[in-house]
Design a protein around this motif. Structure first.
Motif, PDB file in Angstrom:
ATOM      1  N   ARG A  20      52.773 -29.974 -12.021  1.00 20.13           N
ATOM      2  CA  ARG A  20      51.427 -30.563 -11.927  1.00 20.13           C
ATOM      3  C   ARG A  20      50.390 -29.510 -12.312  1.00 20.13           C
ATOM      4  NH1 ARG A  20      54.049 -31.994  -7.539  1.00 20.13           N
ATOM      5  NH2 ARG A  20      52.874 -30.553  -6.231  1.00 20.13           N
ATOM      6  N   LEU A  21      49.395 -29.961 -13.076  1.00 16.28           N
ATOM      7  CA  LEU A  21      48.337 -29.066 -13.522  1.00 16.28           C
ATOM      8  C   LEU A  21      46.985 -29.649 -13.172  1.00 16.28           C
ATOM      9  CD1 LEU A  21      49.784 -28.314 -17.048  1.00 16.28           C
ATOM     10  CD2 LEU A  21      49.639 -26.699 -15.178  1.00 16.28           C
ATOM     11  N   GLY A  22      46.015 -28.787 -13.073  1.00 10.72           N
ATOM     12  CA  GLY A  22      44.646 -29.216 -12.817  1.00 10.72           C
ATOM     13  C   GLY A  22      43.815 -29.072 -14.081  1.00 10.72           C
ATOM     14  N   GLY A  23      42.515 -29.137 -13.910  1.00 10.93           N
ATOM     15  CA  GLY A  23      41.593 -28.954 -15.025  1.00 10.93           C
ATOM     16  C   GLY A  23      41.780 -30.007 -16.099  1.00 10.93           C
ATOM     17  N   SER A  24      41.647 -29.593 -17.343  1.00  8.39           N
ATOM     18  CA  SER A  24      41.725 -30.535 -18.463  1.00  8.39           C
ATOM     19  C   SER A  24      43.133 -31.109 -18.657  1.00  8.39           C
ATOM     20  CB  SER A  24      41.270 -29.859 -19.760  1.00  8.39           C
ATOM     21  OG  SER A  24      42.133 -28.794 -20.095  1.00  8.39           O
ATOM     22  N   TRP A  25      44.149 -30.510 -18.005  1.00  4.32           N
ATOM     23  CA  TRP A  25      45.523 -30.988 -18.123  1.00  4.32           C
ATOM     24  C   TRP A  25      45.905 -31.950 -17.005  1.00  4.32           C
ATOM     25  CZ3 TRP A  25      47.832 -30.512 -22.533  1.00  4.32           C
ATOM     26  CH2 TRP A  25      47.462 -29.486 -23.382  1.00  4.32           C
ATOM     27  N   GLU A  26      45.043 -32.125 -16.032  1.00  7.11           N
ATOM     28  CA  GLU A  26      45.378 -32.968 -14.881  1.00  7.11           C
ATOM     29  C   GLU A  26      45.699 -34.395 -15.321  1.00  7.11           C
ATOM     30  OE1 GLU A  26      43.748 -34.016 -10.418  1.00  7.11           O
ATOM     31  OE2 GLU A  26      42.545 -32.781 -11.737  1.00  7.11           O
ATOM     32  N   GLY A  27      46.821 -34.911 -14.826  1.00  6.85           N
ATOM     33  CA  GLY A  27      47.215 -36.288 -15.105  1.00  6.85           C
ATOM     34  C   GLY A  27      47.916 -36.503 -16.432  1.00  6.85           C
ATOM     35  N   ARG A  28      48.033 -35.473 -17.246  1.00  4.15           N
ATOM     36  CA  ARG A  28      48.704 -35.621 -18.544  1.00  4.15           C
ATOM     37  C   ARG A  28      50.195 -35.361 -18.399  1.00  4.15           C
ATOM     38  NH1 ARG A  28      44.964 -33.097 -23.285  1.00  4.15           N
ATOM     39  NH2 ARG A  28      42.954 -33.628 -22.379  1.00  4.15           N
ATOM     40  N   ASN A  29      50.980 -35.990 -19.271  1.00  6.99           N
ATOM     41  CA  ASN A  29      52.414 -35.728 -19.325  1.00  6.99           C
ATOM     42  C   ASN A  29      52.615 -34.428 -20.085  1.00  6.99           C
ATOM     43  OD1 ASN A  29      53.128 -38.094 -18.024  1.00  6.99           O
ATOM     44  ND2 ASN A  29      53.335 -39.234 -19.931  1.00  6.99           N
ATOM     45  N   LEU A  30      52.997 -33.394 -19.358  1.00  8.99           N
ATOM     46  CA  LEU A  30      53.188 -32.094 -19.970  1.00  8.99           C
ATOM     47  C   LEU A  30      54.577 -31.585 -19.635  1.00  8.99           C
ATOM     48  CD1 LEU A  30      51.213 -30.093 -21.528  1.00  8.99           C
ATOM     49  CD2 LEU A  30      51.276 -28.767 -19.434  1.00  8.99           C
TER      50      LEU A  30
END
Length: 136
Positions: A20-30
């Protein structure tokens, strides 16, 4: 911040927080993709956006619309044995670039979901590869 520093920060956050990531990556499939360097033979890990396609994960060698393919793509073409990290799971996989109609269909679907990919395609003169990652 150099791209390698930026990627290192994302990789560290990804691994520290179970994918899980925050910032601009939050909620994206990474996911994190580890390839073997075609020249160095060393492991290289790259964070990237993915989509699920049945049992496969699809990644897109857009390089933000640059005129050349990204190194990670050139690496997996040379050696398709890769390691994938999704969430807290890590596994060996085989990478296979999609071709023809399948590639075109999957890239169009990604561009529809995430219009920035359409912009990347317009920006570059190359066909952006779509790569299927299949658990080994």
């Amino acid at each position: 911040m150099a791209p390698s520093d930026y990627n290192r920060q994302i990789i560290d956050e990804f691994r520290a927080n179970g994918g899980r990531l925050g910032g601009s990556w939050e909620g994206r499939n990474l996911l994190l993709l580890t390839t073997t360097g075609r020249k160095s033979g060393r492991a290289h890990t790259t964070p990237m956006v993915y989509t699920r396609d049945g049992d496969r994960l699809l990644v897109y060698a857009s390089k933000a619309g640059a005129p050349t393919h990204p190194d990670w793509y050139l690496n997996l073409v040379a050696d398709p044995h890769v390691v994938v990290e999704v969430g807290t799971e890590r596994y060996d996989a085989t990478a296979a670039p999609l071709e023809g109609e399948e590639r075109d269909r999957e890239f169009a679907a990604q561009a529809a979901r995430n219009p920035v990919f359409a912009g990347y395609a317009e920006k570059t003169g190359r066909v952006i590869p779509v790569v299927a990652l299949t658990r080994a």
